[in-house]
Design a protein around this motif. Structure first.
Motif, mmCIF file in Angstrom:
data_model
loop_
_atom_site.group_PDB
_atom_site.id
_atom_site.type_symbol
_atom_site.label_atom_id
_atom_site.label_comp_id
_atom_site.label_asym_id
_atom_site.label_seq_id
_atom_site.Cartn_x
_atom_site.Cartn_y
_atom_site.Cartn_z
ATOM 1 N N MET A 110 21.949 23.277 -9.078
ATOM 2 C CA MET A 110 22.546 22.123 -8.727
ATOM 3 C C MET A 110 23.933 21.799 -9.187
ATOM 4 O O MET A 110 24.698 21.286 -8.553
ATOM 5 C CB MET A 110 21.536 20.988 -9.394
ATOM 6 N N ARG B 199 19.374 18.895 -2.591
ATOM 7 C CA ARG B 199 20.089 20.082 -2.264
ATOM 8 C C ARG B 199 21.371 20.086 -1.617
ATOM 9 O O ARG B 199 22.288 20.720 -1.248
ATOM 10 C CB ARG B 199 18.857 20.632 -1.229
ATOM 11 N N ALA C 286 24.042 19.652 -3.980
ATOM 12 C CA ALA C 286 24.346 21.059 -4.492
ATOM 13 C C ALA C 286 25.126 21.735 -3.846
ATOM 14 O O ALA C 286 25.952 22.242 -4.288
ATOM 15 C CB ALA C 286 22.873 21.784 -4.829
ATOM 16 N N TYR D 11 23.217 14.138 -9.975
ATOM 17 C CA TYR D 11 23.652 15.009 -10.960
ATOM 18 C C TYR D 11 22.690 15.073 -12.319
ATOM 19 O O TYR D 11 22.294 16.164 -13.084
ATOM 20 C CB TYR D 11 24.959 15.317 -11.389
ATOM 21 N N THR E 13 18.921 15.311 -12.330
ATOM 22 C CA THR E 13 18.629 16.822 -12.009
ATOM 23 C C THR E 13 18.883 17.472 -13.446
ATOM 24 O O THR E 13 17.728 18.283 -13.854
ATOM 25 C CB THR E 13 19.633 17.428 -11.132
ATOM 26 N N GLY F 238 19.502 29.715 -9.618
ATOM 27 C CA GLY F 238 19.122 28.571 -8.740
ATOM 28 C C GLY F 238 18.209 28.730 -7.737
ATOM 29 O O GLY F 238 18.153 27.928 -6.987
#
Ligand SMILES: Nc1ncnc2c1ncn2[C@@H]1O[C@H](COP(=O)(O)OP(=O)(O)OP(=O)(O)O)[C@@H](O)[C@H]1O
Ligand SMILES: [Mg+2]
Lengths: 296, 235
Positions: free
Chosen positions: A38, A176, A179, A196, A199, A242
């Motif tokens: 991310m 997603r 990211a 962000y 996450t 990732g």
């Protein structure tokens, strides 16, 4: 010893223990790989967040909080911790040109500080919370500790739950999208900064949960994150930085390799084999087994 | 009402947008033309908040957009269809589309479903491919998806950058039909386009940009204005 005996009393338990370790590593690697996928941040303090989770479980457990409640309480408490860490350490350097190096150093420093703080508060000694689920069960003639069976089941449930959220919900689509293309996501209304921070905090929370789950098996000590994180990093690299499924596959495979190598060759060979695999991947297939989160 | 005045923006030391003024009202399509590298894309990116405005003001219906994050600008009613479409590779067609719903906060799930169903009715090909990854679509379909993704929000200003780039003429016509629909819904549209003839068929007015400034503004219907435009952008 007959071949059947060997299978039943030597090989099978080793495989199952490897599986429990594999699930444990996957749990730690999961947060690591999500944060990397991310945010493009290599969280060197991930192992220490794992340790914080374990110590929190130890301390709260000693204060009388039951294990089942800890399984929820500790990950929840880790969320604000992750948010604050992201706010204070990651965000200020996030947009700098050398984000990789800066965040790596900053989180490495944080890890060292956390280790020492844990040492000051709890002492350097190894502690071990009581096993929440004592006893063992015989399955197909193999005797398995109940807690390891539980760990395997819970681990599978967590991985599936995380994969569901990431791949099947709108929240996951937002993650997603952010990211892959932060500007485009923001222009569609995705709260990118919050995503962000969330996450990062989620990854940290997963590390804390792993700490709670693994403390009864692997014990609790200030540097407990170090050994584990090395293996988790290997898993993340081999699986593909990732990638959630990559972490799962690599985590389970590498720990089996480890378990079987120590049985068949010799325990001293497990580290060279595991880390040799990592080096081989870095040289020959740096993208790992699977693609990156948010990428096709 | 969109009001851009004295807008400047930079890439590092390079001064790209050098004082641009644009006024536009609901249902107006404004063509932005100019040769390569004059700053058309940068103008749209500055409005969308991808590039910081170093000077000047942008307001939409009185609300100041300058200095806001792209996310806040989106919530203020701006939809952006950038060049290269920017379809998210790891997301399905349906997921790409669903992100467009975020523009309007607090929608009921019924309302959201209606908006998505409306898109699938209007664009059958997107409906048929809703579970496919967005990047498996053809270029024209990706452009449709990028525009539909903005349509499911309720944009009052839509920024569109070279929608016809690399597409066959028949598909270009479809794309411009979508631009008309957005206009008919009352949005203000800033349309950057190399395909000037197609663009003039939907545009009401146009501006010609050179080195970050508007050097000529004209009426899409006016023959002399069109001729002047063609002279200015002739390579
Ligand atoms: N990320 C960037 N960093 C530095 N300079 C840039 C960047 N993007 C564009 N430029 C420069 O800014 C100027 C304007 O570019 P821009 O993309 O806005 O032009 P354009 O009018 O959209 O051109 P085109 O017709 O080719 O799309 C160009 O000189 C370009 O080289
Ligand atoms: Mg351009």
């Amino acid at each position: 010893m007959t071949p059947v005996d060997y299978l039943q009393f030597v090989l099978a338990p080793q495989v199952v223990n490897g599986l429990a370790l594999g699930i444990a590593v996957v749990l730690v690697a999961l947060g690591l790989t999500i944060i990397f996928g991310m945010l493009d941040v290599i969280n060197m303090s991930h192992g220490e967040f794992y340790a914080i989770g374990a110590y929190a479980a130890l301390a709260l457990g000693a204060a009388g909080v039951g294990f089942w409640f800890l399984l929820i309480l500790v990950p929840v408490l880790m969320v604000p911790l992750g948010m604050v860490a992201e706010r204070l350490l990651i965000r200020p350097v996030f947009d700098t040109k050398d984000r990789h190096v800066t965040t790596l150093l900053v989180t490495f420093g944080l890890g060292l500080i956390v280790e020492d703080v844990l040492k000051i508060i709890f002492g350097a000694n190894t502690q071990r919370p009581p096993t929440p689920i004592p006893g063992a069960t015989e399955i197909l003639g193999i005797i398995l500790p109940n807690y390891r069976i539980f760990l395997i089941l819970v681990g599978v449930a967590i991985v599936l739950g995380v994969a569901y959220v990431v791949y099947k919900t709108r929240l996951g689509a937002m993650v997603r999208a952010a990211a892959f293309d932060r500007n485009m996501a923001a222009s569609l209304g995705v709260p990118v900064s919050l995503v962000y921070a969330g996450t990062f905090a989620f990854g940290v929370s997963l590390a804390g949960l792993a700490g709670v789950l693994l403390a009864p098996i692997y014990s609790v000590f200030p540097t407990m994150g170090r050994d584990f994180i090395l293996l988790a990093f290997t898993v993340v690299i081999v699986g593909g930085m990732g990638s959630i499924w990559g972490a799962v596959v690599a985590g389970l495979l590498l720990t089996q390799v480890q378990a079987l190598a120590s049985l068949i060759i010799s325990p001293v060979w497990t580290d060279p084999i595991v880390f040799g695999t990592m080096v081989a991947f870095l040289v020959f297939r740096p993208q790992g087994l699977f693609g990156r989160l948010g990428h096709a | 009402m969109l009001a851009i005045s004295g807008l400047h923006s930079h890439y590092g030391q390079s001064h790209i947008i050098q004082g641009i003024d644009i006024l536009a009202g609901p249902g107006e399509v404004i063509g932005i033309f100019g040769r390569n590298g004059v700053g058309k894309t940068t103008l749209l990116k500055t409005i969308a908040g991808w590039v910081r405005a170093s000077q000047g003001a942008i307001t939409l219906d009185g609300e100041a957009l300058t200095g806001l994050t792209p996310e806040r600008i989106c919530h203020a009613g701006v939809g952006f269809v950038p060049e290269d479409r920017r379809i998210f590779p790891g997301l399905t067609v349906g997921e790409n589309l669903s992100l467009g719903l975020l523009q309007v906060r607090g929608r009921s799930s019924q309302d959201e479903k209606r908006a998505i169903d409306g898109i699938y009715d209007r664009f059958h090909r997107l409906g048929e491919r809703r579970n496919q990854l967005g990047t498996t679509l053809s270029g024209g379909e990706q452009q449709m998806l990028a525009m539909a993704r903005v349509m499911v929000g309720k944009p009052r200003l839509v920024l569109i950058d070279e929608p016809s780039e690399g597409l066959a003429p028949m598909i270009v016509a479809e794309i411009f039909a979508i631009v008309r629909e957005l206009r008919d819904q009352g949005a203000i549209i800033l349309l950057v386009e190399q395909n000037v003839h197609e663009a003039l068929s939907v545009a009401d007015r146009f501006h010609v940009v050179e080195r970050g400034q508007i050097v000529f503004s004209g009426d899409a219907e006016s023959q002399p204005d069109r001729e002047r435009l063609l002279q200015l952008i002739a390579v």
